[in-house]
Design an enzyme around this catalytic site. Sequence first.
Site, PDB file in Angstrom:
ATOM      1  N   ASP A   1      -2.858  -9.020   8.254  1.00 33.59           N
ATOM      2  CA  ASP A   1      -1.693  -8.771   9.100  1.00 33.59           C
ATOM      3  C   ASP A   1      -0.632  -9.821   8.777  1.00 33.59           C
ATOM      4  OD1 ASP A   1       0.183  -8.410  11.040  1.00 33.59           O
ATOM      5  OD2 ASP A   1      -1.175  -8.705  12.747  1.00 33.59           O
TER       6      ASP A   1
ATOM      7  N   SER B   1       0.802  -1.232   0.000  1.00 33.27           N
ATOM      8  CA  SER B   1       0.000   0.000   0.000  1.00 33.27           C
ATOM      9  C   SER B   1       0.828   1.272   0.000  1.00 33.27           C
ATOM     10  CB  SER B   1      -0.920   0.008   1.230  1.00 33.27           C
ATOM     11  OG  SER B   1      -0.171  -0.300   2.394  1.00 33.27           O
TER      12      SER B   1
ATOM     13  N   ALA C   1      18.085  -8.078  13.670  1.00 34.05           N
ATOM     14  CA  ALA C   1      17.919  -9.525  13.894  1.00 34.05           C
ATOM     15  C   ALA C   1      16.868 -10.080  12.927  1.00 34.05           C
ATOM     16  CB  ALA C   1      17.507  -9.786  15.341  1.00 34.05           C
TER      17      ALA C   1
ATOM     18  N   TYR D   1      15.301  -4.954  14.640  1.00 40.26           N
ATOM     19  CA  TYR D   1      15.153  -4.889  13.174  1.00 40.26           C
ATOM     20  C   TYR D   1      16.282  -5.662  12.486  1.00 40.26           C
ATOM     21  CZ  TYR D   1      14.508  -2.589   8.603  1.00 40.26           C
ATOM     22  OH  TYR D   1      14.305  -2.317   7.268  1.00 40.26           O
TER      23      TYR D   1
ATOM     24  N   ILE E   1      16.402   4.047   1.630  1.00 41.48           N
ATOM     25  CA  ILE E   1      15.417   4.339   0.585  1.00 41.48           C
ATOM     26  C   ILE E   1      14.407   5.349   1.140  1.00 41.48           C
ATOM     27  CG2 ILE E   1      13.738   3.331  -1.021  1.00 41.48           C
ATOM     28  CD1 ILE E   1      16.602   2.146  -1.363  1.00 41.48           C
TER      29      ILE E   1
HETATM   30  P1  NAP Z   1       6.756   1.732   4.668  1.00 45.34           P
HETATM   31  O1  NAP Z   1       6.798   2.893   3.738  1.00 45.34           O
HETATM   32  O2  NAP Z   1       6.628   1.965   6.123  1.00 45.34           O
HETATM   33  O3  NAP Z   1       5.603   0.723   4.157  1.00 45.34           O
HETATM   34  C1  NAP Z   1       5.408  -0.471   4.871  1.00 45.34           C
HETATM   35  C2  NAP Z   1       4.394  -1.329   4.161  1.00 45.34           C
HETATM   36  O4  NAP Z   1       4.283  -2.565   4.888  1.00 45.34           O
HETATM   37  C3  NAP Z   1       3.006  -0.717   4.148  1.00 45.34           C
HETATM   38  O5  NAP Z   1       2.345  -1.117   2.977  1.00 45.34           O
HETATM   39  C4  NAP Z   1       2.341  -1.350   5.382  1.00 45.34           C
HETATM   40  O6  NAP Z   1       0.922  -1.441   5.308  1.00 45.34           O
HETATM   41  C5  NAP Z   1       2.933  -2.737   5.317  1.00 45.34           C
HETATM   42  N1  NAP Z   1       2.921  -3.416   6.601  1.00 45.34           N
HETATM   43  C6  NAP Z   1       3.595  -3.115   7.728  1.00 45.34           C
HETATM   44  N2  NAP Z   1       3.320  -3.997   8.701  1.00 45.34           N
HETATM   45  C7  NAP Z   1       2.434  -4.876   8.174  1.00 45.34           C
HETATM   46  C8  NAP Z   1       1.771  -6.018   8.661  1.00 45.34           C
HETATM   47  N3  NAP Z   1       1.938  -6.447   9.916  1.00 45.34           N
HETATM   48  N4  NAP Z   1       0.933  -6.680   7.833  1.00 45.34           N
HETATM   49  C9  NAP Z   1       0.735  -6.271   6.565  1.00 45.34           C
HETATM   50  N5  NAP Z   1       1.337  -5.194   6.026  1.00 45.34           N
HETATM   51  C10 NAP Z   1       2.175  -4.509   6.836  1.00 45.34           C
HETATM   52  O7  NAP Z   1       8.103   0.854   4.520  1.00 45.34           O
HETATM   53  P2  NAP Z   1       9.156   0.758   3.318  1.00 45.34           P
HETATM   54  O8  NAP Z   1      10.248   1.712   3.598  1.00 45.34           O
HETATM   55  O9  NAP Z   1       8.451   0.774   2.024  1.00 45.34           O
HETATM   56  O10 NAP Z   1       9.745  -0.697   3.618  1.00 45.34           O
HETATM   57  C11 NAP Z   1       9.306  -1.851   2.912  1.00 45.34           C
HETATM   58  C12 NAP Z   1      10.258  -2.990   3.251  1.00 45.34           C
HETATM   59  O11 NAP Z   1      11.591  -2.621   2.886  1.00 45.34           O
HETATM   60  C13 NAP Z   1      10.304  -3.322   4.754  1.00 45.34           C
HETATM   61  O12 NAP Z   1      10.433  -4.701   4.940  1.00 45.34           O
HETATM   62  C14 NAP Z   1      11.572  -2.610   5.205  1.00 45.34           C
HETATM   63  O13 NAP Z   1      12.120  -3.195   6.354  1.00 45.34           O
HETATM   64  C15 NAP Z   1      12.449  -2.785   3.988  1.00 45.34           C
HETATM   65  N6  NAP Z   1      13.536  -1.819   3.924  1.00 45.34           N
HETATM   66  C16 NAP Z   1      13.294  -0.478   3.814  1.00 45.34           C
HETATM   67  C17 NAP Z   1      14.356   0.410   3.752  1.00 45.34           C
HETATM   68  C18 NAP Z   1      14.159   1.879   3.615  1.00 45.34           C
HETATM   69  O14 NAP Z   1      15.172   2.610   3.648  1.00 45.34           O
HETATM   70  N7  NAP Z   1      12.966   2.389   3.452  1.00 45.34           N
HETATM   71  C19 NAP Z   1      15.667  -0.075   3.816  1.00 45.34           C
HETATM   72  C20 NAP Z   1      15.877  -1.437   3.923  1.00 45.34           C
HETATM   73  C21 NAP Z   1      14.814  -2.301   3.979  1.00 45.34           C
HETATM   74  P3  NAP Z   1      -0.036  -0.226   5.828  1.00 45.34           P
HETATM   75  O15 NAP Z   1       0.101   0.860   4.807  1.00 45.34           O
HETATM   76  O16 NAP Z   1      -1.389  -0.806   5.887  1.00 45.34           O
HETATM   77  O17 NAP Z   1       0.531   0.185   7.155  1.00 45.34           O
END
Ligand code: NAP
Length: 248
Positions: A64, A15, A158, A156, A189
């Site tokens: 979830d 989303s 871990a 995180y 990102i």
């Molecule tokens: P984000 O903008 O916070 O978006 C998180 C997404 O995950 C949202 O769609 C959220 O849904 C969904 N979500 C969270 N908890 C959930 C759950 N329990 N069940 C179902 N959906 C859930 O995060 P992002 O930065 O795009 O990160 C995406 C992935 O990349 C994550 O695994 C993160 O650890 C990884 N990552 C990100 C970065 C970075 O710099 N951004 C770096 C390394 C790794 P809702 O909208 O409904 O809350």
Amino acid sequence: MTDLKDKRALVTGGSRGIGKSIVEELAAMGCSVVFTYQSSEEAAKVIETEHAALGRKVLGFKADAASFDEAQKAVEFTVQNLGGCDFLVNNAGITRDKFLMMMKESDFTDVIDANLKSVFNYTKAVIKPMMSQRFGRIVNISSVVGITGNAGQANYAASKAGMIGFTKSIAKEVASRNITCNAVAPGFIQTDMTAKLKDEIKQELLNHIPLKALGESSHVAKTVAFLLSPAADYITGQVIAVDGGMTM
Ligand code: NAP
């Protein structure tokens, strides 16, 4: 652009942020997509409507990621509505950053459940249909923090390191069924997850990025699309960093 027409994908956490970009990239390549979300109901509807207007099949499903039963339902929904599931992208994730002295048990378990147990939940649910069709591509969104560690992110880090061990183990288990499993490790990102960081921390991070730029969701999405495409048919059990050179 590679054609992924007739392929069916399930993306967790689609989303917002990186997951939303992955959905866009795959749908643009002709893939039909189910994406999950936890609370962004309105955003999910907008995504569905925008893709429908372009003649694409993109469906949201509230689930979830930490719940084994809900993961099962999301996979059933995907198989029923798309006719099967060829690609799984485990992207949903959260942070609860705190130094260990301040970290509550729930800060640890919430992050492990949403980030790591979710990968078990979805992979377990999808592996049977993938094994029966003798084809599957799984990509897990880990993090460079799972490789390097980071002060204030023990929970995180871990979870993300656990995803890498899980990825390699599953890659070995299911390779004989023509199923690959790889991980992508993004660096910094620009998404909602990182928006809360102070400017001085962002500047400090930039100082350690050889390409001298923060990453965009599309950088990760294009790498995921590559790993799902026929161009990556002979790649499994790998961790690809998308980090501007930060961890080399
Ligand atoms: P984000 O903008 O916070 O978006 C998180 C997404 O995950 C949202 O769609 C959220 O849904 C969904 N979500 C969270 N908890 C959930 C759950 N329990 N069940 C179902 N959906 C859930 O995060 P992002 O930065 O795009 O990160 C995406 C992935 O990349 C994550 O695994 C993160 O650890 C990884 N990552 C990100 C970065 C970075 O710099 N951004 C770096 C390394 C790794 P809702 O909208 O409904 O809350």
